[in-house]
Enzyme design. Structure first.
Site, short mmCIF file in Angstrom:
data_model
loop_
_atom_site.label_atom_id
_atom_site.label_comp_id
_atom_site.label_asym_id
_atom_site.label_seq_id
_atom_site.Cartn_x
_atom_site.Cartn_y
_atom_site.Cartn_z
N ARG A 157 -19.04 110.67 139.71
CA ARG A 157 -18.61 110.67 141.12
C ARG A 157 -18.05 112.04 141.49
NH1 ARG A 157 -14.99 105.99 143.50
NH2 ARG A 157 -13.34 107.02 142.32
N THR A 175 -15.48 113.21 147.49
CA THR A 175 -16.25 112.35 148.42
C THR A 175 -16.64 111.02 147.81
OG1 THR A 175 -18.36 113.21 147.65
CG2 THR A 175 -17.28 114.42 149.44
N ASP A 200 -8.59 104.82 135.92
CA ASP A 200 -9.89 105.39 135.57
C ASP A 200 -10.38 104.73 134.28
OD1 ASP A 200 -11.90 107.12 134.34
OD2 ASP A 200 -11.41 108.52 135.95
N ASP A 231 -11.58 107.00 131.37
CA ASP A 231 -10.46 107.64 130.66
C ASP A 231 -9.72 106.66 129.76
OD1 ASP A 231 -10.86 110.18 131.63
OD2 ASP A 231 -9.43 109.99 133.28
C1 PRP Z 1 -16.66 105.50 137.54
C2 PRP Z 1 -17.16 104.13 137.14
C3 PRP Z 1 -18.40 104.00 138.00
C4 PRP Z 1 -17.99 104.69 139.27
C5 PRP Z 1 -17.61 103.67 140.29
O1 PRP Z 1 -17.34 106.48 136.89
O2 PRP Z 1 -17.40 104.00 135.78
O3 PRP Z 1 -19.54 104.60 137.44
O4 PRP Z 1 -16.87 105.53 138.94
O5 PRP Z 1 -17.30 104.26 141.51
P1 PRP Z 1 -18.21 104.08 142.80
O6 PRP Z 1 -18.47 102.61 142.94
O7 PRP Z 1 -17.36 104.64 143.89
O8 PRP Z 1 -19.47 104.86 142.60
P2 PRP Z 1 -16.97 108.05 137.00
O9 PRP Z 1 -17.91 108.72 137.94
O10 PRP Z 1 -15.51 108.22 137.25
O11 PRP Z 1 -17.37 108.64 135.60
P3 PRP Z 1 -17.01 108.25 134.08
O12 PRP Z 1 -17.72 106.97 133.79
O13 PRP Z 1 -17.58 109.40 133.34
O14 PRP Z 1 -15.52 108.13 133.91
N1 URA Z 2 -13.79 104.61 138.82
C1 URA Z 2 -12.80 104.10 138.05
O1 URA Z 2 -12.81 104.30 136.83
N2 URA Z 2 -11.80 103.43 138.65
C2 URA Z 2 -11.76 103.22 139.97
O2 URA Z 2 -10.82 102.57 140.45
C3 URA Z 2 -12.80 103.74 140.76
C4 URA Z 2 -13.81 104.42 140.15
#
Ligand code: PRP
Ligand code: URA
Length: 206
Positions: A101, A105, A197, A200
């Site tokens: 993400r 945005t 997160d 994380d």
């Molecule tokens: C997080 C989560 C989803 C996304 C959800 O991933 O695991 O993939 O955000 O958010 P959305 O519905 O607004 O798209 P992130 O991009 O933070 O990456 P990560 O899995 O590497 O932590």
């Molecule tokens: N990604 C996450 O890991 N947590 C949230 O709440 C939204 C996006």
């Protein structure tokens, strides 16, 4: 269409996951356990074939799974749900979709695609702990559709109402299974109350 797992065994684990003091090892174990419950619910309707079985006592018939399943974790947090899915579907194939993400945005930025070729009959199960704005989930399903997947389900641990609405508008034919439906998104597009997160917390990178 979405299904929220309404069960005390699930609620108990989600409450433990929400606790910010829960360390990564326990958090990962809880992800495993909740994912197994999600699989149980989401796979109720998968195909089986009837076989003859001889027990030590008598001949009977039984049902064996008869599906070509492709598990598709969205990197990186989706990897946290993969082991539990493979435990119940050890014959499944695995493809991955890399998606990050944009922090301001919340637009999904696809960065990697490695998914087995689709013939059209496979059941693709997309796994990602969080459905927040729904951007990543929608993009993942759109990518799989372009690659020829015709039967898709989406499994997550926590979903925001805003993301569910977007997903159901864009992909009305893809059922969503979630362990919790939360209140809303905050101004940073994080789910409230959520888990924080998820990536994380799974990978200890807070
Ligand atoms: C997080 C989560 C989803 C996304 C959800 O991933 O695991 O993939 O955000 O958010 P959305 O519905 O607004 O798209 P992130 O991009 O933070 O990456 P990560 O899995 O590497 O932590
Ligand atoms: N990604 C996450 O890991 N947590 C949230 O709440 C939204 C996006």
């Amino acid at each position: 269409m979405h299904t929220v797992l309404e069960h005390p065994l699930v609620k108990h684990r989600i409450a433990m996951m929400r606790d910010r003091e829960t360390p990564p090892k326990l958090f990962r174990e809880l992800v495993d356990e909740v994912t197994a419950f999600l699989a149980y619910e989401a796979l109720r309707d998968i195909r089986t074939r009837t076989v003859e079985v001889a027990t030590p006592i008598a001949k009977t018939t039984g049902e064996l799974l008869d599906e070509h399943i492709v598990l598709v974790p969205i990197l990186r947090a989706g990897i946290g749900m993969l082991r539990a899915m493979l435990d119940v579907l050890p014959f499944a194939k695995v493809g991955v979709l890399g998606m990050q993400r944009n922090e301001e945005t919340a637009e999904p930025i696809p960065y990697y695609v490695k998914v087995p070729p689709a013939k059209g009959h496979e059941l693709a199960i997309v796994i990602d702990p969080m459905l927040a704005t729904g951007g990543s989930a929608c993009d993942a399903v759109a990518q799989l559709s372009r690659l020829g997947y015709r039967r898709i389900k989406f499994l997550c641990l926590v979903a925001a109402p805003e993301g569910l609405e977007k997903f159901e508008r864009e992909h009305p034919d893809v059922p969503v299974f979630t362990a919790a439906k939360d209140e809303r998104l905050n101004s940073h597009f994080y789910i409230v109350p959520g888990l924080g997160d998820a990536g994380d917390r799974i990978f200890g990178t807070l």
